[in-house]
Motif scaffolding. Structure first.
Motif, short mmCIF file in Angstrom:
data_model
loop_
_atom_site.label_atom_id
_atom_site.label_comp_id
_atom_site.label_asym_id
_atom_site.label_seq_id
_atom_site.Cartn_x
_atom_site.Cartn_y
_atom_site.Cartn_z
N LEU A 1 -29.45 -23.80 2.83
CA LEU A 1 -28.81 -22.50 2.84
C LEU A 1 -27.42 -22.59 3.47
CD1 LEU A 1 -29.28 -19.42 2.44
CD2 LEU A 1 -30.15 -19.39 4.78
N LEU A 2 -27.39 -23.31 4.56
CA LEU A 2 -26.13 -23.45 5.30
C LEU A 2 -25.89 -24.93 5.57
CD1 LEU A 2 -23.94 -21.83 7.07
CD2 LEU A 2 -25.39 -22.46 8.98
N GLU A 3 -24.68 -25.35 5.32
CA GLU A 3 -24.36 -26.76 5.55
C GLU A 3 -23.03 -26.83 6.28
OE1 GLU A 3 -24.76 -28.93 1.96
OE2 GLU A 3 -24.75 -30.87 2.97
N VAL A 4 -23.08 -27.20 7.53
CA VAL A 4 -21.87 -27.31 8.33
C VAL A 4 -21.52 -28.78 8.43
CG1 VAL A 4 -20.85 -26.88 10.60
CG2 VAL A 4 -22.48 -25.25 9.65
N THR A 5 -20.29 -29.13 8.10
CA THR A 5 -19.89 -30.53 8.17
C THR A 5 -18.66 -30.69 9.06
OG1 THR A 5 -20.47 -30.50 5.82
CG2 THR A 5 -19.65 -32.57 6.71
N ASP A 6 -18.80 -31.51 10.05
CA ASP A 6 -17.69 -31.92 10.91
C ASP A 6 -16.84 -30.74 11.39
OD1 ASP A 6 -16.44 -33.98 12.25
OD2 ASP A 6 -14.81 -34.07 10.78
N LEU A 7 -17.51 -29.72 11.89
CA LEU A 7 -16.81 -28.53 12.36
C LEU A 7 -16.09 -28.81 13.68
CD1 LEU A 7 -16.45 -25.38 11.99
CD2 LEU A 7 -18.43 -25.17 13.48
N ARG A 8 -14.83 -28.40 13.73
CA ARG A 8 -14.06 -28.53 14.98
C ARG A 8 -13.39 -27.20 15.29
NH1 ARG A 8 -13.56 -34.23 16.01
NH2 ARG A 8 -14.49 -35.17 14.17
N THR A 9 -13.71 -26.63 16.44
CA THR A 9 -13.06 -25.40 16.89
C THR A 9 -12.40 -25.68 18.24
OG1 THR A 9 -14.78 -24.11 15.81
CG2 THR A 9 -13.42 -22.97 17.40
N TYR A 10 -11.09 -25.56 18.25
CA TYR A 10 -10.35 -25.84 19.47
C TYR A 10 -9.72 -24.56 20.01
CZ TYR A 10 -10.49 -30.81 18.10
OH TYR A 10 -10.87 -32.07 17.75
N PHE A 11 -9.54 -24.54 21.32
CA PHE A 11 -8.82 -23.44 21.95
C PHE A 11 -7.53 -24.01 22.53
CE2 PHE A 11 -11.62 -19.75 21.98
CZ PHE A 11 -12.76 -20.32 21.47
N PHE A 12 -6.42 -23.42 22.10
CA PHE A 12 -5.13 -23.94 22.56
C PHE A 12 -4.67 -23.12 23.74
CE2 PHE A 12 -5.76 -25.03 18.15
CZ PHE A 12 -5.53 -26.40 18.17
N THR A 13 -4.92 -23.60 24.93
CA THR A 13 -4.57 -22.86 26.14
C THR A 13 -3.40 -23.55 26.82
OG1 THR A 13 -6.01 -24.14 27.59
CG2 THR A 13 -7.00 -22.26 26.47
N ARG A 14 -2.88 -22.86 27.83
CA ARG A 14 -1.73 -23.43 28.55
C ARG A 14 -2.13 -24.72 29.27
NH1 ARG A 14 1.01 -19.16 32.29
NH2 ARG A 14 0.50 -17.76 30.59
N GLU A 15 -3.39 -24.77 29.69
CA GLU A 15 -3.82 -25.96 30.43
C GLU A 15 -4.06 -27.16 29.52
OE1 GLU A 15 -5.42 -22.91 31.07
OE2 GLU A 15 -4.10 -22.61 32.79
N GLY A 16 -4.19 -26.89 28.24
CA GLY A 16 -4.45 -27.99 27.31
C GLY A 16 -5.36 -27.52 26.20
N THR A 17 -5.73 -28.43 25.33
CA THR A 17 -6.59 -28.08 24.21
C THR A 17 -8.05 -28.21 24.61
OG1 THR A 17 -4.92 -28.94 22.73
CG2 THR A 17 -7.09 -28.58 21.80
N VAL A 18 -8.78 -27.10 24.55
CA VAL A 18 -10.21 -27.13 24.87
C VAL A 18 -10.97 -27.38 23.58
CG1 VAL A 18 -12.14 -25.83 25.80
CG2 VAL A 18 -9.86 -25.48 26.73
N LYS A 19 -11.62 -28.52 23.52
CA LYS A 19 -12.35 -28.86 22.30
C LYS A 19 -13.78 -28.33 22.42
CE LYS A 19 -9.43 -32.81 21.50
NZ LYS A 19 -9.28 -34.26 21.51
N ALA A 20 -13.92 -27.03 22.14
CA ALA A 20 -15.21 -26.36 22.35
C ALA A 20 -16.26 -26.90 21.38
CB ALA A 20 -15.06 -24.86 22.19
N VAL A 21 -15.88 -27.04 20.13
CA VAL A 21 -16.76 -27.64 19.13
C VAL A 21 -15.97 -28.80 18.54
CG1 VAL A 21 -18.07 -27.29 17.01
CG2 VAL A 21 -17.77 -25.39 18.61
#
Lengths: 332, 344
Positions: free
Chosen positions: B20-40
């Motif tokens: 039903l759902l197929e997630v492949t190599d998902l990357r979600t980043y947060f670009f903050t002043r302190e740096g890039t937070v690689k949440a996923v």
């Protein structure tokens, strides 16, 4: 008067909170947070007090430290009725009885350094020598696995688990004999939770402490405690030694509580008891047994008469109309 | 649901094995002043129809962000930087905003941890419930109160006639979570994402809500993505589990296999560190150290600095190169050099 085996004895403790209403702010009712609790804590044991939110377990912990006034009842600590003491007489006792809070974020002053947070109790209790204070704070921090350089830091520089260690160090610094731990691990992540549980167990053994461990998680309580009391809506419904309680729970509420806990082992298959409805409000508790509105074994008497605590033998007590006490013949 | 039972559910489910759902190599980043937070950071997973997929991990491991990314609910400064989210074969990342709105709540629903803060405090629960139907089934459609009542009845709310005109503050936490579930179920979605649905609830209420989710799955055949930090809930609910650590999936297996023989040192540590009722140990196992900061990830395997197995087996690669997700046993995937080096 009291049994010398017991460090603490709680007799018929009641804590009611007034509810004000209307424009004149008159008392319109009482929240019966704790409604007649009898409990004793033996020297050197860890007593678990479990129950769901709003059952009054935190209120018991605070009332017996005299942090909130009790409406009725007495608490004996070392054979001394602490509810009768004047504030000046109470102060020396305070160093004997300490508290560890649930939330390691809101329970540490963000503007104080760790050394000051842990050392504050010493200052209050008259350790005026700076060097001695420093030494004792350092000792307490080392006991919980922190280092000397941590003393100069602020709470925000620590993780949740480390903050809880600071909270424990603050409780230990006055060499207490009794500590109330109010849900000390429920705000922590699982891998950190086990570190703090092991620490508490070690400290209790090395320092010969007596702990009242307040929790809602039965599996944590089983791991840590020697004896367990189960609370529901302001009353203790069952008390027994750990092995006895977990092997042979008698009160229908205890049984439901245990079966409701998800077990991290898919191979263990259990009989599930799913309680219907929500716990009633302590503002207007049901008459008779407070659990009868959700109980599966309910009979007529349950809604009319408040059940007394009965002795099931083997140091196992339970307040339920459906259970029979051990035969008197055994004692005579 | 009961109100909509006449729609033939069977037709909606083609008997294929297509996930039903197929997630492949998902990357979600947060670009903050302190740096890039690689949440996923590189999550792949599939959800099949009718299955309960557990996602387990500690706070900050990216499990909630994975769910939010699937629904494209990531706000600035966050951004889905790469990956593919195929839902029924269509990539959600290519959908327009309008298409996403049509999909949320209708085909994929989500329920959150804090039921009380997810509900609007100034609207009656009945009208909040009907809003879902109004949005997805057209404003012209005649909507009546009875429909809301029957939705509430389906999630086991006692006295739904009266409850439908309650405000959220008049309900208990467990009841409010049932309302959230009713809302999520109103359009009979194919996928229900439950993000820590019982963390704010008491254990006896938690048992009720979990029981409800399980029954709804059995009855309507919807798939559930169950996000939690509680290993016990995963063990009792999920068919298949993904374990996440610091933004990536580290292990995936059928629930029985995972608890029987966890492969990743993190999963092993996690399972050994929780007290299990009925199995008293003198001491709990401890995972040393803490989760690394998501801004400053260690190179190589993220778990390497805390890993006991790395030291024991004297693996050199761990701190140099990130391991890959490999199938170490049939249908049991793990991201660890311990197994990858064995293969080569």
């Amino acid at each position: 008067m009291t049994n010398s085996e017991n460090l603490l004895e709680i007799r018929d403790l009641k804590v009611y909170f007034e509810v004000k209403g209307g424009i004149l702010k008159r008392t319109v009712g009482h929240v019966k947070a704790v409604d007649g609790v009898n409990l004793s804590i033996k020297r050197g044991e860890i007593l678990g007090l479990v129950g769901e939110s709003g059952c009054g377990k935190t209120t018991v912990g605070r009332a017996l430290l005299r942090l909130i006034p009790a409406t009725e009842g007495t608490v004996y600590f070392n054979n001394q009725n602490i509810f009768k003491l004047k504030p000046s007489e109470l102060k020396p006792l305070r160093s004997q009885m300490q508290l560890v809070f649930q939330d390691p974020y809101s329970s540490l002053d963000p503007r104080s350094r760790v050394g000051d947070i842990v050392g504050e109790g010493l200052r209050v209790h008259g350790v005026s020598n700076r060097g001695e204070r420093h030494q004792r704070v350092l000792e307490a921090l080392r006991m919980v696995g922190l280092q000397e350089h941590h003393m100069r830091r602020f709470p925000h520089e620590f993780s949740g688990g480390q903050r809880q260690r600071i909270g424990i160090a603050r409780a230990l610094v006055l060499n207490p004999s009794f500590i109330v731990c109010d849900e000390p691990v429920s705000a922590l992540d699982v891998s950190i939770q086990s570190q703090v549980l092991n620490l508490l167990k070690d400290l209790q053994q090395t320092l010969d402490l007596t702990l009242l461990f307040i929790a809602h998680d039965m599996s944590v309580v089983e791991h840590l405690c020697n004896r367990v009391a189960v609370m529901y809506l302001g009353k203790i419904v069952e008390v027994a030694d750990r092995e006895e309680l977990f092997r042979n729970p008698q009160h229908p509420y205890t049984q439901a509580l245990m079966s409701a806990i998800p077990i991290a082992d898919p191979k263990i298959k259990r009989q599930r008891i799913i309680l219907q409805g929500d716990p009633p409000s302590p503002l207007n508790p049901p008459p008779g047994c407070r659990f009868h509105t959700r109980c599966q074994e309910v009979i007529d008497i349950c809604s009319q008469v408040i059940p007394e605590q009965i002795d099931l033998g083997n140091q196992h007590f339970c307040a339920c109309h459906r259970r029979q006490p051990v035969q008197e013949a055994a004692t005579s | 649901m009961a109100a909509l039972k006449d729609t033939n559910r069977q037709n909606k489910q083609p008997a294929d094995d297509q996930p039903l759902l197929e997630v492949t190599d998902l990357r979600t980043y947060f670009f903050t002043r302190e740096g890039t937070v690689k949440a996923v950071d590189g999550v792949s997973l599939t959800v099949k129809r009718g299955e309960i997929r557990g996602i387990v991990g500690e706070s900050g491991c990216g499990k909630s962000m994975t769910a939010m990314s699937i629904l494209r609910l990531v706000d600035k400064p966050g951004k889905i930087v790469s990956g593919e989210i195929l839902f029924k074969g269509k990539n959600l990342l290519e959908n327009s905003t309008r298409e996403m709105t049509a999909l949320r709540g209708k085909q994929i629903s989500i329920i959150f941890q804090e039921p009380k803060s997810s509900l609007n405090p100034v609207l009656k629960v009945g009208s909040q419930l009907l809003e879902v139907l109004r949005i997805h089934q057209g404003s012209k459609r005649k909507i009546n109160r009875d429909e809301a009542v029957s939705l509430l009845r389906d999630v086991g709310i006692p006295d739904p006639q009266m409850r439908v005109s309650n405000y959220p503050h008049e309900m208990s936490g467990g009841m409010a979570q049932r309302v959230m579930i009713a809302m999520g179920m109103a359009c009979e979605p194919d996928l229900l994402i439950a993000d820590e649905p019982t963390t704010a609830l008491d254990v006896t209420i938690q048992a009720q809500v979990l029981d409800l989710i399980r029954n709804l799955r059995d009855e309507y055949g919807m798939a559930v993505m169950l996000i939690t930090h509680n290993m016990g809930i995963v063990a009792e609910m999920a068919d298949i589990v993904t374990v996440m650590y610091a933004g990536t999936a580290v292990e995936e297996a059928r629930t029985d296999d995972l608890f029987e023989a966890p492969l990743h040192p993190y999963t092993q540590g996690l399972i050994a560190s929780i007290p299990v009722m009925g199995k008293v140990k003198d001491r709990l196992e401890v995972i040393p150290g803490m989760v690394p900061s998501l801004i400053d990830m260690p190179p190589g395997c993220r778990f390497a600095p805390r890993c006991v197995a790395r030291v024991k087996h004297q693996l050199q690669q761990c701190e140099v190169e990130e391991p890959h997700m490999i199938e170490a046993k049939p249908n049991h995937y793990v991201r660890c050099w311990l197994y990858e080096s064995e293969e080569s």
